[in-house]
Design a protein around this motif. Structure first.
Motif, short mmCIF file in Angstrom:
data_model
loop_
_atom_site.label_atom_id
_atom_site.label_comp_id
_atom_site.label_asym_id
_atom_site.label_seq_id
_atom_site.Cartn_x
_atom_site.Cartn_y
_atom_site.Cartn_z
N ASP A 65 1.05 -1.22 -0.03
CA ASP A 65 -0.02 0.02 -0.05
C ASP A 65 0.81 1.19 -0.14
OD1 ASP A 65 -1.54 2.23 0.82
OD2 ASP A 65 -2.97 0.67 1.68
N PRO A 66 0.72 2.20 -0.91
CA PRO A 66 1.65 3.44 -1.11
C PRO A 66 1.53 4.17 0.31
CG PRO A 66 -0.17 3.44 -2.42
CD PRO A 66 -0.34 2.08 -2.04
N SER A 67 0.81 4.07 1.27
CA SER A 67 0.55 4.87 2.34
C SER A 67 1.49 4.63 3.19
CB SER A 67 -0.74 4.62 3.05
OG SER A 67 -0.77 3.33 3.42
N CYS A 68 2.44 3.66 2.90
CA CYS A 68 3.50 3.43 3.90
C CYS A 68 4.82 3.06 2.91
CB CYS A 68 3.14 2.35 4.76
SG CYS A 68 4.48 1.84 6.04
N ASN A 69 6.01 3.46 3.37
CA ASN A 69 7.42 3.18 2.84
C ASN A 69 8.17 2.89 3.97
OD1 ASN A 69 8.39 5.69 3.63
ND2 ASN A 69 7.13 6.88 2.10
N TYR A 70 9.19 2.40 3.12
CA TYR A 70 10.38 1.93 4.43
C TYR A 70 10.80 3.07 5.22
CZ TYR A 70 14.92 0.12 6.22
OH TYR A 70 16.20 0.04 7.05
N ASN A 71 10.87 4.01 4.74
CA ASN A 71 11.58 5.28 5.85
C ASN A 71 10.48 5.64 6.85
OD1 ASN A 71 14.27 5.36 4.73
ND2 ASN A 71 13.65 7.06 3.16
N LYS A 72 9.41 5.60 6.33
CA LYS A 72 8.12 6.12 7.04
C LYS A 72 7.91 5.03 8.29
CE LYS A 72 3.40 7.63 6.87
NZ LYS A 72 2.15 7.84 5.96
N TYR A 73 7.93 3.75 7.72
CA TYR A 73 7.98 2.59 8.72
C TYR A 73 8.91 2.69 9.63
CZ TYR A 73 8.50 -2.63 10.03
OH TYR A 73 8.50 -3.54 10.67
N MET A 74 10.10 2.71 9.47
CA MET A 74 11.30 2.51 10.48
C MET A 74 10.86 3.92 11.48
SD MET A 74 12.87 -0.10 10.36
CE MET A 74 13.30 -1.43 9.49
N ALA A 75 10.46 4.69 11.04
CA ALA A 75 10.33 6.07 11.97
C ALA A 75 9.24 6.04 12.66
CB ALA A 75 10.37 7.18 11.09
N GLY A 76 8.37 4.82 12.54
CA GLY A 76 7.25 4.66 13.63
C GLY A 76 5.98 5.29 12.64
N GLY A 77 6.15 5.72 11.41
CA GLY A 77 5.11 6.46 11.07
C GLY A 77 3.90 5.73 10.36
N CYS A 78 3.92 4.52 10.51
CA CYS A 78 2.82 3.59 9.83
C CYS A 78 2.23 2.83 11.15
CB CYS A 78 3.57 2.63 8.86
SG CYS A 78 4.32 3.41 7.46
N ALA A 79 2.31 3.48 12.08
CA ALA A 79 1.61 2.84 13.30
C ALA A 79 0.05 2.92 13.35
CB ALA A 79 2.03 3.71 14.48
N ILE A 80 -0.37 1.99 13.64
CA ILE A 80 -2.03 1.83 14.03
C ILE A 80 -2.44 2.09 15.35
CG2 ILE A 80 -3.85 0.24 13.65
CD1 ILE A 80 -2.30 -1.20 11.67
N ARG A 81 -3.49 3.08 15.27
CA ARG A 81 -4.09 3.60 16.72
C ARG A 81 -5.11 2.28 17.03
NH1 ARG A 81 -7.94 8.44 18.09
NH2 ARG A 81 -7.71 8.78 20.54
N ASP A 82 -4.87 1.98 18.46
CA ASP A 82 -5.89 1.01 18.83
C ASP A 82 -7.44 1.62 19.11
OD1 ASP A 82 -7.27 -0.89 20.23
OD2 ASP A 82 -5.64 -1.66 21.33
#
Length: 948
Positions: free
Chosen positions: A292-309
């Motif tokens: 899914d283009p909403s997330c990429n490697y740099n964003k993921y490693m920075a915690g930017g693809c987190a999911i709110r519970d």
């Protein structure tokens, strides 16, 4: 001994106490000005013989309907949870992961819900079919109607000599209305300031007929209550409910954030493929492919693809519908028949907010738990790595899939509907000089549970790898696929208890102090517990097997009691009971007590008693369950406990293994000795105080062997499949370990060791009429635990003021001090009541599981807040907590009353407790049993009553 009550409103206490003592000294004439009133004789919990003096040899706390209403609460469970005598091992609704999910139980003296007997109108009720820790049976107090209660008596003493099994720590006797005339309509509505928990309640009671003039009374009561859930997302801006511990010396545990514990590989907002054999491992972006283009490697490693519970509950949604009908008829010649029929229904939705994810490397199977069969690992799928030829995999190499399974319910959820049915007839009268009481009753509790969000892993991967129209990790899958991958299913469990009882009281002779009375009786009780697990769970199709229990038990008993006022100022009591169980044999339990009044204003009292708890069907019947408690390091795959050591499997470090609990047929009952000694000081009719010392010794306790210090488990391991192994350089690589990971260990029940607890309890009551200024009332109950010693394998562990024993119930903690102070003022139609509920501080250590240093505190809960690091010293102690509740009522004429309440008036937040696992999930760190009011926050409610 020096007692300290940190955070308690000492100034208020000092003012109240000073005023009371001043009144006691300056107005001694009050003691001589009491009006001559013929006292009404009543039967107090723990006795068969009626008495005029309500102060017995045993300490009894009475909560009237007025007291309960002025608390500001709208459920019985909330009221009882704040008892100062309620301690370690109590069960609250905030622990959604409990075996007995949906239920609530009381633990007097901190000796668990299984050693506190709960009665309704003096009779036993069928226990909740889902036992606490899949072992301890208890009565679910959350299902008892609020407005049908006349009063509650809390006996803080052993009472097996009268009631038999379970009455070791004390008895909660919930007395429902006996009769009612007229009509009463009550409504309440409230909500939390911080969102969630909105509550509506309505009740109507109608009755007619007067016993004195008509010879009968009939009444009915209907009560409905709905409380919305409080979700984690309503509070995740608070530090105690925020999973990001990176600023507190730990890790960011927010879902979808890579960290050391998950080897920087975790399901996130976008499913992704990962090449475990690629150069550079997780540090190389080329090894990742986000779908899914909403997330990429740099964003993921920075915690930017987190999911709110947004689905986890801090407090589940509940619905209650309670109906009660009562009929009383005078039969003539002093005989009276009373019949009550009731249906109490409670619905709740419980989840732990953990969405289903793909198995990235392999699925090693589930463990089935089928009655009559040995546990076995089933539905093993093996490697779930997707080949380079897989249509969505563009990495050019076999890859793992990380992500949440789309289209499923957001978490594994259990919708629990518990229906408690009760039909009881009481016949009372006089025959040949005997006051006769006979009772016959049938009670049943049925739970219906609907399950959703569980995953059939084999069906999932078969659907994903099929040649035609495979299941897509991006969603858009057919309803048939979703039903096969995540089937909805249900289950039903029932627990029935029937009883018959007859007893008589007879005057024996006149003594110097009054009439000696003798009582004797016979009782019969039969239990039948039928609690299977849902078939798909038992077979291991959609998860590991769930708890099941089957068993019957018949108990017959004979009992007697003697009350002898040998002198005008000395009363002696003695009672004894003989029980026979068809499951293990017999028990004999005596009790003796005295009350001595050396002067008008002072009485001394004391008791000695023996008690017992019979092994139940979960312990010696046909039963099995899974459980886990504190964290360990796999003795093979993580020998040194360091997830970064070369060759170690990080996932095998600091994790809580599963155990299969098995029954043991030849168990003996738990036995106890109880001692109390106290004083009652009543210098005036406006002021009284009681001081009681208690000591309870419980021996031969029935414990899971795995919870005992020194237990060396035998683990059953999964088949060997590739896992992540530490490379010693801060990274990991995928390979086969030397042995499979731990699937489960086995543990039976054993009679072992015991628990000895002692403490003091103070009850202070002061009332004063102030003329034109109105009336005031102060009521303080304070409990101080002196000692709580767990004895096991010849070792004594002092656990008072610690988090131990953490293996019990929801790991509630064991504070030494609890108090409740109620201050009331009324003038004419206006009444204001303020209640302070205080829980003292305690250590987060638990010596009973070898956690004696602050650096290891988080391992008590098995939570990964400080994975691979020492727990900071600041979390070694759980601070004290106090909630303040304000309730205001105003009467309008003779028919209307309006009220308003603010619970947790000062919006106190719960203290952080990293040692408990009895809360919503790994993202929270608060004690749901002791500090739930802080999690709810400031709560406003309004209500109105109309009577005619």
């Amino acid at each position: 001994m020096k007692l300290r009550m940190k955070s308690m409103p000492l100034a208020i206490l000092q003012v109240v106490a000073s005023g009371a003592l001043t009144m006691a000294v300056s107005q001694p004439a009050f003691a001589q000005q009491k009006e001559e009133v013929v006292p009404q004789r009543v039967v107090i919990t723990g006795s068969l013989i009626s008495r005029a003096d309500k102060e017995t040899a045993s300490p009894v706390q009475v909560l009237t309907a007025e007291d309960i209403a002025k608390s500001g609460y709208t459920s019985v469970a909330e009221v009882l949870s704040n008892l100062s005598a309620n301690g370690q091992g109590a069960l609250g609704s905030g622990f959604s992961g409990a075996f007995a999910n949906g239920g609530a139980g009381v633990s007097l003296r901190g000796l668990t819900v299984g050693l506190t007997l709960v009665l309704i109108d003096g009779h036993r009720m069928a226990p909740y079919p889902l036992s606490d820790d899949a072992q301890r049976q208890f009565v679910d107090v959350s299902a008892i109607p609020f407005d049908a209660i006349d009063h509650i008596e809390v006996l803080k003493d052993g009472a097996s000599s009268v009631y038999g099994s379970d009455a070791i720590a004390g008895v909660i006797n919930i007395i429902l209305k006996k009769s009612f005339n007229g009509t009463s309509i009550k409504t309440d509505a409230g909500t939390s300031q911080h969102g969630g928990g909105t509550t509506y309640k309505a009740a109507i009671t109608h009755g007619f007929g007067d016993l004195a003039t008509d010879g009968y009374n009939v009444f009915g009561s209907l009560e409905m209550r709905h409380a919305e859930a409080i979700k984690l997302s309503d509070r995740d801006n608070q530090i105690w409910a925020n999973g990001d511990w990176s600023s507190r010396g730990g890790m960011n545990l927010t879902r979808g954030v890579p960290n050391a514990q998950n080897s920087r590989l975790i399901a996130t907002s976008s499913p992704f493929f990962y090449n475990p054999a690629g150069t550079g491992g997780v540090n190389n972006p080329a090894n990742f492919q986000f779908l899914d283009p909403s997330c990429n490697y740099n964003k993921y490693m920075a915690g930017g693809c987190a999911i709110r519970d947004t689905v986890s509950f801090l407090q589940p949604e509940t619905k209650n519908v309670n109906a009660l009908v009562g009929f009383t008829k005078n039969l003539g010649d002093d005989w009276k028949l009373a019949v009550k029929a009731s249906v109490f229904q409670r619905e709740s939705e419980n989840n732990r907010g953990v969405p289903a994810t793909f198995s990235p490397s392999s699925f090693t199977g589930n463990t089935s738990l089928v009655p009559g069969a040995n546990p076995k690992i089933v539905n093993v799928y093996g490697s779930t790595v997707f080949p380079a030829s897989y249509p969505l995999n563009t990495l050019g190499a076999p890859a793992r899939l990380y992500g949440y399974i789309p289209g499923l319910d957001p978490s594994s959820t259990q919708k629990n509907k518990a229906t408690s049915s009760r039909l009881v007839a009481d016949l009372n009268g006089n025959w040949n000089g005997w006051d006769i009481g006979a009772a016959l009753g049938y009670t049943r509790v049925k739970t219906d549970i609907d399950y959703s969000g569980y995953v059939n892993r084999a069906a999932l991967y078969q659907a994903m790898t099929r040649a035609s129209n495979p299941f897509s990790p991006l969603g858009g899958n057919s309803a048939a696929d979703l039903a096969a991958v995540s089937p909805h299913f249900n289950n039903q469990a029932t627990d029935t208890l029937t009883f018959a009882d007859v007893h008589g009281v007879h005057e024996v002779m006149e003594l110097a102090g009054g009439t000696m009375n003798f009582a004797a009786g016979l009782s019969y009780t039969h239990k039948n517990l039928n609690a299977p697990s849902a078939d798909l769970l038992a077979q291991g199709v959609v998860g590991n097997g769930a708890a099941y229990v089957f068993g019957k038990e018949t108990n017959t008993a004979a009992y007697a009691q003697l009350s002898a006022p040998v002198l005008k100022n000395l009363e002696l009591e003695a009672s004894a009971r003989y029980d026979h169980y068809d499951t293990y044999g017999h028990s004999f339990t005596p009790k003796a007590g005295f009350k001595y009044k050396p002067m008008d204003m002072l009485s001394l009292r004391g008791t000695y008693s023996r008690g017992f708890r019979a092994p139940n069907a979960a312990e010696n019947g046909i039963a099995g369950s899974f459980f886990s408690f504190h964290a360990i390091n796999d003795p093979i795959l993580c020998k040194d406990g360091n997830p970064k050591t070369a060759g170690n499997v990080p996932a095998a470090c600091n994790f809580a293994p599963a155990f299969v609990q098995q029954t043991t047929k030849d168990l003996s009952p738990e036995k106890s000795k109880s001692y109390t000694f106290g004083a009652i000081f009543e210098p005036t009719r406006n002021f009284s105080t009681t001081f009681d010392y208690y000591r309870i010794e419980v021996n031969n306790q029935i414990n899971t062997a795995a919870g005992l210090p020194g237990f060396v488990p035998t683990y059953v391991r999964n088949a060997i499949f590739p896992v992540d192994i530490a490379d010693g350089k801060g990274g990991t690589y995928s390979a086969n370990p030397s042995v499979g990971t731990i699937a489960y260990g086995s543990s039976g029940y054993v009679n072992s060791g015991g628990t000895t607890t002692s403490g003091i309890e103070l009850d202070f009551l002061y009332k004063q009429k102030l003329g034109d200024l109105g009336n005031i009332k102060a009521d303080l109950t304070f409990n101080h635990m002196i000692s709580y010693v767990l004895s096991s394998n010849g070792i004594d562990y002092e656990l008072a003021g610690t988090h131990g024993p953490s293996v019990i119930s929801g790991d509630t903690g064991n504070p030494k001090n609890r108090a409740q102070l109620t201050l009331g003022w009324d003038k004419g139609p206006l009444a204001v009541t303020t209640t302070f509920n205080w829980v003292g501080s305690f250590s987060a250590l638990d010596p009973s599981v070898d956690v004696t240093e602050c650096k290891d505190v988080a391992s008590v809960s098995g939570r990964a807040y400080f994975y691979g690091k020492d727990t900071p010293a600041g979390y070694c102690h759980v601070p004290s907590f106090m909630s303040t509740d304000l309730n205001v009522t105003y009467k309008i004429g003779k028919n209307w009353m309006i009220k308003g309440s603010i619970l947790n008036l000062f919006d106190r937040k719960p203290p952080i407790d990293v040692a408990t696992y009895g809360n919503s999930n790994n993202l929270t760190a608060y004690n749901a049993t002791l500090h739930q009011a802080g999690a709810v926050g400031r709560f406003f409610s309004l209500g109105a009553n109309y009577s005619f």
